[in-house]
Design an enzyme around this catalytic site. Structure first.
Site, PDB file in Angstrom:
ATOM      1  N   LYS A   7       7.436  -7.567  -9.241  1.00 50.81           N
ATOM      2  CA  LYS A   7       7.798  -6.283  -9.717  1.00 50.81           C
ATOM      3  C   LYS A   7       9.389  -6.536 -10.106  1.00 50.81           C
ATOM      4  O   LYS A   7       9.980  -5.862 -11.036  1.00 50.81           O
ATOM      5  CB  LYS A   7       7.823  -5.345  -8.781  1.00 50.81           C
ATOM      6  CG  LYS A   7       6.382  -4.699  -8.807  1.00 50.81           C
ATOM      7  CD  LYS A   7       6.240  -3.351  -8.278  1.00 50.81           C
ATOM      8  CE  LYS A   7       4.797  -2.772  -8.101  1.00 50.81           C
ATOM      9  NZ  LYS A   7       4.355  -1.765  -7.469  1.00 50.81           N
TER      10      LYS A   7
ATOM     11  N   LYS B  63      -3.846  -8.342 -13.337  1.00 51.73           N
ATOM     12  CA  LYS B  63      -4.548  -7.245 -12.854  1.00 51.73           C
ATOM     13  C   LYS B  63      -4.504  -6.103 -13.389  1.00 51.73           C
ATOM     14  O   LYS B  63      -3.553  -6.039 -14.234  1.00 51.73           O
ATOM     15  CB  LYS B  63      -3.851  -6.845 -11.512  1.00 51.73           C
ATOM     16  CG  LYS B  63      -4.295  -6.022 -10.503  1.00 51.73           C
ATOM     17  CD  LYS B  63      -3.579  -5.694  -9.406  1.00 51.73           C
ATOM     18  CE  LYS B  63      -2.267  -4.736  -9.719  1.00 51.73           C
ATOM     19  NZ  LYS B  63      -1.554  -3.883  -8.889  1.00 51.73           N
TER      20      LYS B  63
ATOM     21  N   LYS C  83      -1.582   0.318 -13.804  1.00 53.25           N
ATOM     22  CA  LYS C  83      -1.232   1.655 -14.584  1.00 53.25           C
ATOM     23  C   LYS C  83      -0.041   1.413 -15.370  1.00 53.25           C
ATOM     24  O   LYS C  83       0.252   2.139 -16.532  1.00 53.25           O
ATOM     25  CB  LYS C  83      -0.630   2.787 -13.755  1.00 53.25           C
ATOM     26  CG  LYS C  83      -1.244   2.662 -12.115  1.00 53.25           C
ATOM     27  CD  LYS C  83      -0.858   3.494 -11.373  1.00 53.25           C
ATOM     28  CE  LYS C  83      -1.222   3.411  -9.897  1.00 53.25           C
ATOM     29  NZ  LYS C  83      -0.997   4.117  -8.815  1.00 53.25           N
TER      30      LYS C  83
HETATM   31  P1  TYM Z   1      -1.252   1.317  -5.471  1.00 50.11           P
HETATM   32  O1  TYM Z   1      -1.011   2.712  -5.653  1.00 50.11           O
HETATM   33  O2  TYM Z   1      -0.398   0.412  -6.566  1.00 50.11           O
HETATM   34  O3  TYM Z   1      -2.681   1.241  -5.690  1.00 50.11           O
HETATM   35  C1  TYM Z   1      -3.768   2.052  -4.931  1.00 50.11           C
HETATM   36  C2  TYM Z   1      -4.917   1.394  -4.342  1.00 50.11           C
HETATM   37  O4  TYM Z   1      -5.615   0.819  -5.311  1.00 50.11           O
HETATM   38  C3  TYM Z   1      -5.987  -0.811  -5.528  1.00 50.11           C
HETATM   39  N1  TYM Z   1      -5.829  -1.061  -6.497  1.00 50.11           N
HETATM   40  C4  TYM Z   1      -6.752  -1.970  -7.230  1.00 50.11           C
HETATM   41  N2  TYM Z   1      -7.842  -2.500  -6.421  1.00 50.11           N
HETATM   42  C5  TYM Z   1      -8.595  -3.294  -7.524  1.00 50.11           C
HETATM   43  N3  TYM Z   1      -8.432  -3.600  -8.594  1.00 50.11           N
HETATM   44  C6  TYM Z   1      -7.300  -3.192  -9.403  1.00 50.11           C
HETATM   45  N4  TYM Z   1      -6.818  -3.607 -10.553  1.00 50.11           N
HETATM   46  C7  TYM Z   1      -6.329  -2.404  -8.433  1.00 50.11           C
HETATM   47  N5  TYM Z   1      -5.246  -1.674  -8.849  1.00 50.11           N
HETATM   48  C8  TYM Z   1      -4.856  -0.893  -7.647  1.00 50.11           C
HETATM   49  C9  TYM Z   1      -4.644  -0.967  -4.578  1.00 50.11           C
HETATM   50  O5  TYM Z   1      -5.045  -2.058  -3.882  1.00 50.11           O
HETATM   51  C10 TYM Z   1      -4.639  -0.029  -3.517  1.00 50.11           C
HETATM   52  O6  TYM Z   1      -5.597  -0.148  -2.624  1.00 50.11           O
HETATM   53  N6  TYM Z   1       1.323  -0.077  -1.401  1.00 50.11           N
HETATM   54  C11 TYM Z   1       0.020   0.754  -1.875  1.00 50.11           C
HETATM   55  C12 TYM Z   1       0.221   2.355  -1.584  1.00 50.11           C
HETATM   56  C13 TYM Z   1       0.252   2.570  -0.069  1.00 50.11           C
HETATM   57  C14 TYM Z   1      -0.597   2.159   1.078  1.00 50.11           C
HETATM   58  C15 TYM Z   1      -0.167   2.500   2.085  1.00 50.11           C
HETATM   59  C16 TYM Z   1      -1.884   1.695   0.945  1.00 50.11           C
HETATM   60  C17 TYM Z   1       1.280   2.999   0.470  1.00 50.11           C
HETATM   61  N7  TYM Z   1       1.257   3.219   1.827  1.00 50.11           N
HETATM   62  C18 TYM Z   1      -0.654   2.599   3.290  1.00 50.11           C
HETATM   63  C19 TYM Z   1      -2.503   1.399   2.321  1.00 50.11           C
HETATM   64  C20 TYM Z   1      -1.990   1.920   3.421  1.00 50.11           C
HETATM   65  C21 TYM Z   1       0.209   0.835  -3.636  1.00 50.11           C
HETATM   66  O7  TYM Z   1       1.166   0.512  -4.280  1.00 50.11           O
HETATM   67  O8  TYM Z   1      -1.008   0.996  -3.870  1.00 50.11           O
END
Ligand code: TYM
Length: 338
Positions: free
Chosen positions: A117, A200, A203
């Site tokens: 990032k 990947k 968004k």
């Molecule tokens: P975030 O908001 O980027 O994504 C949320 C969840 O969606 C999954 N994900 C995907 N899975 C499969 N293929 C994809 N292309 C894809 N894009 C996103 C992510 O793996 C995630 O599970 N840091 C985390 C948010 C977070 C969190 C936490 C998660 C904050 N605190 C505590 C678990 C536990 C994040 O940025 O997810």
């Protein structure tokens, strides 16, 4: 030291930045809903994580509601799961600070998502973006969560959470925080970009054609799958035949995840089929599964007060778990309470 047994509890979260994608749905939300009823489930809209990069204040509250609507429309039941937004439970920030003092700079330097990032701009990104994994550890450990369903891209952060828990327990000679298990299973843990199967689906990609948004209508979904990049070869006879064919593999895995089949079973059904046959079938399936969710999201978004009410109730339930754990952490650390 006696080994504490922790009650099984699930925690996971999604950032309200940009819209929700098919990757979020298949890699996270659908799996979160599937774990409901198996054990206690706590799901969060992590708005404090979202502001690690600039968020327009006029849009953040709505983006937070939209993620909540996505969870609810996909089947999350707020009477079975706790659903809330992170900033309404201040204990996340408080435990996050303690973990900033437990985690080592060297550990943070190894986080590949930060490197991706920040890129060549590392000097200019926020300190929050760098410290983000320690706030994520706080999100999880504040609930003594034992299971964290995430997509493949979050695995390293959950592993760091284990390191932080271990170091805290070791430094303070307690057995207070559990060892958390990342739950990364099924065919959809890494949904790829529709225009480049080596990246990947996210968004924040440049072109809208490279992702399916949870709010896309039927025409858009069909068009995006029709235009998705593939190779000229028909589908293989075996799953192994998808090796080195990232775009083909991605579409098969999306089909599998949407239909609750294994990718092997999808290949068995479509062995030898050309893309002219497979892509329309995938588009129809995606529309059948996603259209009811996107229309339910739109219905929920028409009543923001109801979403806010659900999040407020969820935050109250979350605080009831989090605050005693934070209090005990403060005692372990030695903070004076007068
Ligand atoms: P975030 O908001 O980027 O994504 C949320 C969840 O969606 C999954 N994900 C995907 N899975 C499969 N293929 C994809 N292309 C894809 N894009 C996103 C992510 O793996 C995630 O599970 N840091 C985390 C948010 C977070 C969190 C936490 C998660 C904050 N605190 C505590 C678990 C536990 C994040 O940025 O997810």
């Amino acid at each position: 030291m006696t080994q504490t047994t922790f009650t099984p509890r699930v925690f996971s979260g999604i950032k309200p930045s940009g819209g929700l994608t098919l990757g979020n749905y298949l890699g996270a939300i659908k799996r979160f809903v599937g774990m409901q009823g198996e054990m206690e489930t706590v799901y969060c809209v992590v708005d404090m994580h979202a502001i690690t990069v600039w968020q327009d204040p006029k849009e953040l509250a709505n983006a937070t509601r939209e993620v909540a609507a996505g969870y609810l429309a996909a089947g999350l039941d707020p009477t079975q799961s706790i659903l809330f937004n992170q900033s309404q439970v201040s204990a996340h920030a408080e435990l996050g600070w303690i973990f900033n003092c437990v985690a080592r700079v060297g550990w943070m330097n190894r986080m590949t998502q930060f490197k991706d990032k920040a890129g060549s701009n590392a000097e200019k990104v926020s300190l929050g973006l760098y410290a983000y994994p320690s706030l994520m550890a706080a999100d999880i450990l504040l609930y003594h969560a034992t299971h964290v369903p995430v997509g493949e891209d979050q695995k390293q952060h959950v592993e760091l959470t284990r390191d932080i828990a271990h170091k805290f327990n070791h430094d303070f000679k307690v057995d207070f925080f559990p060892e958390t298990t990342p739950v990364i299973d099924g065919p959809a843990t890494r949904i790829m970009n529709l225009r480049d199967g080596t990246k990947k689906m996210s968004k924040s990609g440049e072109s809208d054609m490279e992702r399916i948004n949870m709010t896309d209508d039927a025409d858009k979904i069909a068009k995006k799958f029709k235009k998705a990049k593939t190779d000229p070869t028909p589908l293989p006879e075996t799953y192994e035949g998808l090796n080195d064919r990232p775009e083909a593999r991605n579409l098969v895995e999306i089909y599998a995840a949407l239909s609750d089949m294994t990718p092997q079973a999808v290949i068995a059904d479509y062995a030898g089929a050309g893309w002219g046959q497979f892509k329309p079938a995938l588009a129809d399936l995606a529309v059948a599964k996603l259209a009811p969710i996107s229309s339910e999201m739109a219905r929920l978004m028409d009543d923001p007060a109801e979403i806010d009410r659900i999040l407020a109730t969820g935050a109250e339930k979350a605080r009831a778990i989090a605050e005693p754990i934070l209090k005990q952490t403060y005692d372990i650390v030695g903070f004076l309470r007068s």
